[in-house]
Design a protein around this motif. Structure first.
Motif, mmCIF file in Angstrom:
data_model
loop_
_atom_site.group_PDB
_atom_site.id
_atom_site.type_symbol
_atom_site.label_atom_id
_atom_site.label_comp_id
_atom_site.label_asym_id
_atom_site.label_seq_id
_atom_site.Cartn_x
_atom_site.Cartn_y
_atom_site.Cartn_z
ATOM 1 N N MET A 52 39.649 48.187 52.715
ATOM 2 C CA MET A 52 40.222 49.333 52.343
ATOM 3 C C MET A 52 40.919 49.896 53.663
ATOM 4 O O MET A 52 42.205 50.318 53.736
ATOM 5 C CB MET A 52 39.652 50.424 51.904
ATOM 6 C CG MET A 52 40.330 51.373 51.001
ATOM 7 S SD MET A 52 41.717 51.084 49.818
ATOM 8 C CE MET A 52 40.438 50.431 48.489
ATOM 9 N N VAL A 53 40.362 49.816 54.746
ATOM 10 C CA VAL A 53 40.777 50.248 56.265
ATOM 11 C C VAL A 53 42.043 49.461 56.426
ATOM 12 O O VAL A 53 43.228 49.957 56.906
ATOM 13 C CB VAL A 53 39.817 50.129 57.297
ATOM 14 C CG1 VAL A 53 40.409 50.292 58.715
ATOM 15 C CG2 VAL A 53 38.752 51.275 57.138
ATOM 16 N N ARG A 68 45.619 54.359 44.833
ATOM 17 C CA ARG A 68 46.680 53.445 44.497
ATOM 18 C C ARG A 68 46.464 51.980 44.906
ATOM 19 O O ARG A 68 46.665 51.199 44.066
ATOM 20 C CB ARG A 68 47.863 53.914 45.093
ATOM 21 C CG ARG A 68 49.043 53.119 45.018
ATOM 22 C CD ARG A 68 50.553 53.668 45.813
ATOM 23 N NE ARG A 68 50.184 53.862 47.295
ATOM 24 C CZ ARG A 68 50.051 52.992 48.127
ATOM 25 N NH1 ARG A 68 50.426 51.765 47.944
ATOM 26 N NH2 ARG A 68 49.764 53.379 49.354
ATOM 27 N N ILE A 69 45.644 51.589 45.984
ATOM 28 C CA ILE A 69 45.177 50.357 46.415
ATOM 29 C C ILE A 69 44.526 49.841 45.534
ATOM 30 O O ILE A 69 44.459 48.671 45.057
ATOM 31 C CB ILE A 69 44.836 50.685 47.973
ATOM 32 C CG1 ILE A 69 46.180 50.922 48.618
ATOM 33 C CG2 ILE A 69 44.494 49.362 48.338
ATOM 34 C CD1 ILE A 69 45.655 51.363 50.319
ATOM 35 N N TYR A 70 43.321 50.828 45.321
ATOM 36 C CA TYR A 70 42.461 50.283 44.397
ATOM 37 C C TYR A 70 42.814 49.852 42.997
ATOM 38 O O TYR A 70 42.453 48.630 42.468
ATOM 39 C CB TYR A 70 41.044 51.319 44.420
ATOM 40 C CG TYR A 70 39.950 50.456 43.451
ATOM 41 C CD1 TYR A 70 38.799 49.814 43.983
ATOM 42 C CD2 TYR A 70 39.816 50.899 42.083
ATOM 43 C CE1 TYR A 70 37.995 49.283 43.333
ATOM 44 C CE2 TYR A 70 38.816 50.542 41.388
ATOM 45 C CZ TYR A 70 37.859 49.502 41.976
ATOM 46 O OH TYR A 70 36.817 48.945 41.163
ATOM 47 N N ASN A 71 43.818 50.512 42.715
ATOM 48 C CA ASN A 71 44.121 50.351 41.196
ATOM 49 C C ASN A 71 44.966 48.914 41.144
ATOM 50 O O ASN A 71 45.010 48.386 40.077
ATOM 51 C CB ASN A 71 45.264 51.256 40.754
ATOM 52 C CG ASN A 71 44.256 52.521 40.289
ATOM 53 O OD1 ASN A 71 43.319 52.456 39.779
ATOM 54 N ND2 ASN A 71 44.991 53.675 40.396
ATOM 55 N N VAL A 102 37.368 43.241 42.438
ATOM 56 C CA VAL A 102 37.171 41.748 43.112
ATOM 57 C C VAL A 102 38.006 41.825 44.667
ATOM 58 O O VAL A 102 37.650 41.138 45.636
ATOM 59 C CB VAL A 102 37.631 40.950 42.525
ATOM 60 C CG1 VAL A 102 37.890 39.341 42.965
ATOM 61 C CG2 VAL A 102 36.838 40.694 41.043
ATOM 62 N N GLY A 103 39.147 42.548 44.558
ATOM 63 C CA GLY A 103 39.979 42.516 45.941
ATOM 64 C C GLY A 103 39.021 43.382 47.092
ATOM 65 O O GLY A 103 39.643 43.053 48.149
ATOM 66 N N LEU A 104 38.218 43.913 46.722
ATOM 67 C CA LEU A 104 37.378 44.684 47.892
ATOM 68 C C LEU A 104 36.565 43.582 48.716
ATOM 69 O O LEU A 104 36.002 43.803 49.752
ATOM 70 C CB LEU A 104 36.566 45.618 47.549
ATOM 71 C CG LEU A 104 37.283 46.921 46.958
ATOM 72 C CD1 LEU A 104 36.327 48.183 46.247
ATOM 73 C CD2 LEU A 104 38.092 47.718 48.084
ATOM 74 N N TRP A 105 36.526 42.393 48.012
ATOM 75 C CA TRP A 105 35.532 41.428 48.625
ATOM 76 C C TRP A 105 36.254 40.281 49.231
ATOM 77 O O TRP A 105 35.782 39.140 49.631
ATOM 78 C CB TRP A 105 34.392 40.916 47.450
ATOM 79 C CG TRP A 105 33.631 41.898 47.124
ATOM 80 C CD1 TRP A 105 33.792 42.532 46.052
ATOM 81 C CD2 TRP A 105 32.687 42.695 47.858
ATOM 82 N NE1 TRP A 105 32.831 43.792 45.915
ATOM 83 C CE2 TRP A 105 31.994 43.700 46.964
ATOM 84 C CE3 TRP A 105 32.006 42.531 48.927
ATOM 85 C CZ2 TRP A 105 31.008 44.598 47.249
ATOM 86 C CZ3 TRP A 105 30.703 43.305 49.375
ATOM 87 C CH2 TRP A 105 30.405 44.239 48.471
#
Length: 301
Positions: A234-235, A254-257, A262-265
Motif C-alpha cells: 500500500m505504501v 480506491r486502491i484496495y477496491n 490478494v493484491g496486498l500479498w
C-alpha cells in the motif's frame, strides 16, 4: 568513545544510535536492485515477469539503473536506523524502570513491543521524506529524480513539504508492526537459543554471540516480512498514485477496491528473502558494533 561505556549512560545510547545507523543505511542500500524490482512489480504486476527479467529490462533501458533510488535509501534508512535502535534501547530501559524489575521480567515481551513501537513512530518521521522520494523515483520510468536532492526539490516544488509526508500514515502502518515483530521476536528467539544451548552468556566467544544474533535476526525477519507486507504494498501504491488533493483514506480505499485482498500479498516471496537476509545482517552488524565498543550483545542475558 571511552574505554568502558557505562550501560544506559548518554555514551551508551550514542553508541546504540551509531550502531543502528551502521546496521540500516548500508544494508538497505545494498538490496536496492531487489527493492527496485519489488516496488515496480507491486505498482504494476504485469511490468516484469520475474526479478531476473526485470533487471535485464532495466539494464537495457537508457536512463534507468538497477541502483535507482539508492541515494534516498541510504539517507533515509541511516536516519531511521539511528532512531529505531537508539530510541529502542532508551524506551526499553525507560519502560522497564516504569513498571519495575519484577513486572519488566514477567511481561518483557510487552516491554519489547511498547519500546519498539515508540522508537519506530519517531524513526519514521525521519525516514518518510526519503522513502517518498525513493518510491516515487523507483516506480516511474524513466526515474522521477536523478538524486535524493533532485527528488526533494521536485516534490516540494509541486506539492510543498507536505508532499514528502503523504505516505507517513501507511509508513507507520507498515513499519511499526514490522519493528514490533522484529525486536520482540528477535529478543525471544535469542533468549530461546541461549536457553536451549544451556551455557552461561559469558562462556560464549564474540563470534558465537554475533552468530546467534544473526540467526535470531533472520528468523525475526521472516515474521517481519509477512506481518508488514500488505502495508508495504500500500505504501508503494499510495506514494506513486495518490493525488495532491486526495486524502489518505480515500486513496487507500480506491486502491484496495482495485487490487483486492490478494493484491496486498503481491511480491511476498521476494520480500521474505530480502527482509530475512536484511534483518539478519542488521542484527549482526549492530551487535558486532556493540561488541567492538565493549558492550554486550542484545538479548539472552
Amino acid at each position: 568513545m571511552p574505554d568502558k561505556i557505562v550501560l544506559y549512560s548518554p555514551e551508551y545510547y550514542a553508541a546504540c544510535t551509531l550502531g543502528g545507523m551502521l546496521a540500516c543505511g548500508p544494508t538497505h542500500s545494498l538490496v536496492t536492485p531487489l527493492d527496485l524490482v519489488k516496488c515496480r512489480r507491486q505498482v504494476d504486476p504485469k511490468l516484469y515477469t520475474s526479478n531476473i527479467q526485470g533487471w535485464k529490462t532495466i539494464l537495457r533501458t537508457s536512463g534507468d539503473s538497477i541502483w535507482t533510488g539508492v541515494g534516498a535509501t541510504f539517507i533515509g534508512y541511516t536516519l531511521q536506523g539511528a532512531g529505531k535502535y537508539g530510541f529502542y534501547e532508551y524506551f526499553k530501559k525507560t519502560y522497564s524502570d516504569l513498571v519495575g524489575p519484577e513486572k519488566a521480567s514477567q511481561y518483557r515481551t510487552g516491554v519489547y513491543l511498547a519500546a519498539s513501537a515508540s522508537a519506530e513512530f519517531l524513526a519514521d518521521i525521519m525516514l518518510c521524506p526519503f522513502e517518498t522520494i525513493k518510491v516515487k523515483t523507483q516506480t516511474t520510468i524513466p526515474p522521477y529524480a536523478t538524486s535524493a536532492l533532485d527528488g526533494w526539490k521536485k516534490i516540494t516544488a509541486q506539492e510543498g513539504i507536505g508532499g514528502l509526508y503523504k505516505g507517513l500514515v501507511p509508513l507507520w502502518a507498515r513499519q511499526i508492526p514490522y519493528t514490533m515483530v522484529k525486536f520482540a521476536t528477535f529478543e525471544r528467539v535469542v533468549e530461546g537459543i541461549y536457553s536451549y544451548l544451556g551455557r552461561p552468556y559469558k562462556s560464549y566467544s564474540k563470534l558465537e554471540k554475533t552468530g546467534i544474533s544473526f540467526l535470531g535476526g533472520y528468523i525475526a525477519g521472516i515474521f517481519c516480512a509477512i506481518v508488514s507486507h500488505p502495508a508495504d504494498v500500500m505504501v508503494s501504491k499510495v506514494t506513486s498514485e495518490k493525488s495532491a488533493t486526495e486524502s489518505i483514506g480515500a486513496a487507500v480505499g480506491r486502491i484496495y477496491n482495485r487490487i483486492g485482498f490478494v493484491g496486498l500479498w503481491n511480491g511476498l516471496p521476494v520480500r521474505i528473502v530480502m527482509i530475512g537476509t536484511l534483518t539478519g545482517c542488521q542484527w549482526l552488524i549492530y551487535d558486532s558494533f556493540k561488541v567492538y565498543v565493549g558492550l554486550p550483545t542484545t538479548g539472552g542475558h
